[in-house]
Design an enzyme around this catalytic site. Sequence first.
Site, short mmCIF file in Angstrom:
data_model
loop_
_atom_site.label_atom_id
_atom_site.label_comp_id
_atom_site.label_asym_id
_atom_site.label_seq_id
_atom_site.Cartn_x
_atom_site.Cartn_y
_atom_site.Cartn_z
N ASP A 33 39.88 58.21 33.06
CA ASP A 33 39.77 57.50 31.80
C ASP A 33 41.15 57.63 31.15
OD1 ASP A 33 39.03 56.09 29.59
OD2 ASP A 33 37.16 57.17 29.25
C1 BGC Z 1 37.60 54.20 27.38
C2 BGC Z 1 37.33 53.50 28.69
C3 BGC Z 1 38.23 52.31 28.81
C4 BGC Z 1 39.67 52.75 28.68
C5 BGC Z 1 40.67 51.62 28.78
C6 BGC Z 1 39.07 54.49 27.18
O1 BGC Z 1 39.31 54.94 25.88
O2 BGC Z 1 36.86 55.39 27.33
O3 BGC Z 1 36.00 53.12 28.78
O4 BGC Z 1 37.99 51.64 30.03
O5 BGC Z 1 39.85 53.36 27.42
O6 BGC Z 1 40.63 50.83 27.66
#
Ligand code: BGC
Length: 727
Positions: free
Chosen positions: A258
Amino acid sequence: MKKILFFLMLAVVSQIVPAQQQTDAATERKIDKIIKQLTLKEKVSMCHAQSKFSSPGVPRLGIPEIWMSDGPHGVRGEINWDNWGYAGWTNDSITAFPALTALAASFNPELAYEYGFALGEEARYRKKEILLGPGVNIYRTPMNGRNFEYMGEDPYLASTIVVPYIKGVQENGVAACVKHYALNNQEKWRGHINVNVDDRTLHEIYLPAFKAAVQEGEVWALMGAYNKYNGQHATTNKVLMNDILKGDWGFDGVVVSDWGSAHDTDESALNGLDIEMGSWTNGLTASRDFAYDEYYLANAFYNKLKSGEIDESVVDDKVRRILRLMFRTNMNPERPMGRMNNKEHHDVARKVAAEGIVLLKNEESFFPIDPEKKITIAVIGENATKQMTIGGGSSELKAQYEISPLKGIQNRFTNATILHSMGYASGPSTYGRVVPSTLDQDSLHQAAVETARKADVVLFIGGLNKNHHQDCEGGDRLSFNLPYNQNELLLDLTEANPNTGVILVSGNAVAMPWLKDIKGLMQAWYLGSDAGYALADVISGEANPSGKLPFSFPAKLKDNAAHHFGELSYPGDSINQYYKEGILVGYRWHDTKNIKPLFPFGYGLSYTTFEYSDLTTDQKSYMQTDKITLTFSLKNTGNTSGAEVAQLYVSDPKSSVMRPAKELKGFKKVFLQAGESTKVSITVPVNSFAFYSEEEQNWVVEPGKFNLLVNSSSADNQLSQTITVNQ
Ligand code: BGC
């Protein structure tokens, strides 16, 4: 005594499942060849980001870059190379599909495939290799700001919906990326909270949907979560990644972090992370400029490989997985071209929206409202006009258009006089900040009550929204009540006009002190581009509601299992939290402890009625390796066509371990014309009755009697039968 005996006779259900389908041997040989040509620097460069949403290729060899995009219910607008601003392109507005709670509420796996396929086509057209979704974290508490992105509280339901979604996306040569693995069930302190959960609960509740995504969906990518488990961050967690995902489950795809969930080079290198994204940022707003070489899997990783501290086979495995994903996506010459904003995609979005809406209350047949009638309808509430594809965090979309509920109603009820009043106002949606509205709330409240008095029918369209501390990433809700004084407004509205129905736009359960005062209630989720049209389809009776709740609505917050056990259970003490309710999540808790929910899991009304009869099973006793086929009759006894979701729950009345009162093991959505009846069959493998034995560290089915319950919701049993499972 029986329990002890049975325990001795435990039959271990084999968990040795063939590894995820590997690409063919010829492709693996091509990958071997490429790896031989790559320098150590080039290999390392493939293992971390080069921009907010891409990782580099190897230009010297013509190996392409990998481009990723959020999110679970549409392809997000283009983001700048090195900051979180939108890039301002004009070719990136898309179809917004309903949020995944709505898809789960449809209880329709065929529709989940159509959804995945249409979304995959859009991602392909937008030239993405990885679509950052779907999300299958389990609905543990109604306070989680991100529940709207997930598929509810039941592992079987989430598993059944996630698999066709993934297949649909990936048929377009776009990798789905199932997220957030694992235990990211709240946003509060998501970056560091250490989840303490027993093995049984982990395997029975929180892992099955991920396992199904890997083994049945054959997903090509998976995203590690922010939180900790066993004191180690989930993204670089040895048990979750090496032992379970890549070991037991045989995952052959790419683990993506993540954004900012990696925190250490050794852990990232050795515990299964393949592509590091978003480091040096908080994943949402802050960032250091061009920090990519400082990522844990960048220079620091290279130095350790070069000195021999980390063996080169470690990076080779990551590169192999990345190349394998490329051969499935941008290095696959057969890859389709994709398309976007076409009528078929809008139709899928509208169909999912209409099938996901759940009718919760319908006194005096309040719904449907006949569009032929020359009546006055007061549409009240900010959610009648608020754009819900905007806000919410990373799942925010740049929809080509979004039909508001008000527009949908105006469009459909052309014979009626439509009055509109906002009633209350929230501020603009922002990340991590609550900005109050500058409008005068008292005047809005008063105006709405006046408007209600003038109408024959009041439709209150309220709920939550995508602002911080509502249904939004990066924070949890602060109250189980509706925000912006909607409870008070509803009391005044129903007093002014008792002919009131409520349409709740939210991804979460809310307190409903006004429930007894209203005549009709619909749970309408976040419905995407065609939200208003779909809602009008259902309100007018053009579509008959067939959605069922994918999670329980507790009457009060303390009735929810996680909240029952106090702060250490939710939200934790900021360092640790303890899942004290164990496996008793959602209806498992309500049913086992006899705590009546406001609305149970699997509940949803229709404009017609159904009658269940004549349950039979193909045998009376089974071996553990058998499958059971149940057959029963279902009749549409009303005078309008409609669909019912027949649900199969299994209960194990005598067991050596505590078991929930019942658990969902199958369901079927059946469409029937008025008066039509049909035979419905549901087949279920006996080994799905297993529990996870901590002693055996494996799944176990104990011989004995099991009750099979055919229900129309978790709380409404229609038919039942007892069968015996033999040694
Ligand atoms: C989120 C993810 C997301 C990623 C990219 C993170 O803050 O938890 O679900 O895919 O950002 O935007």
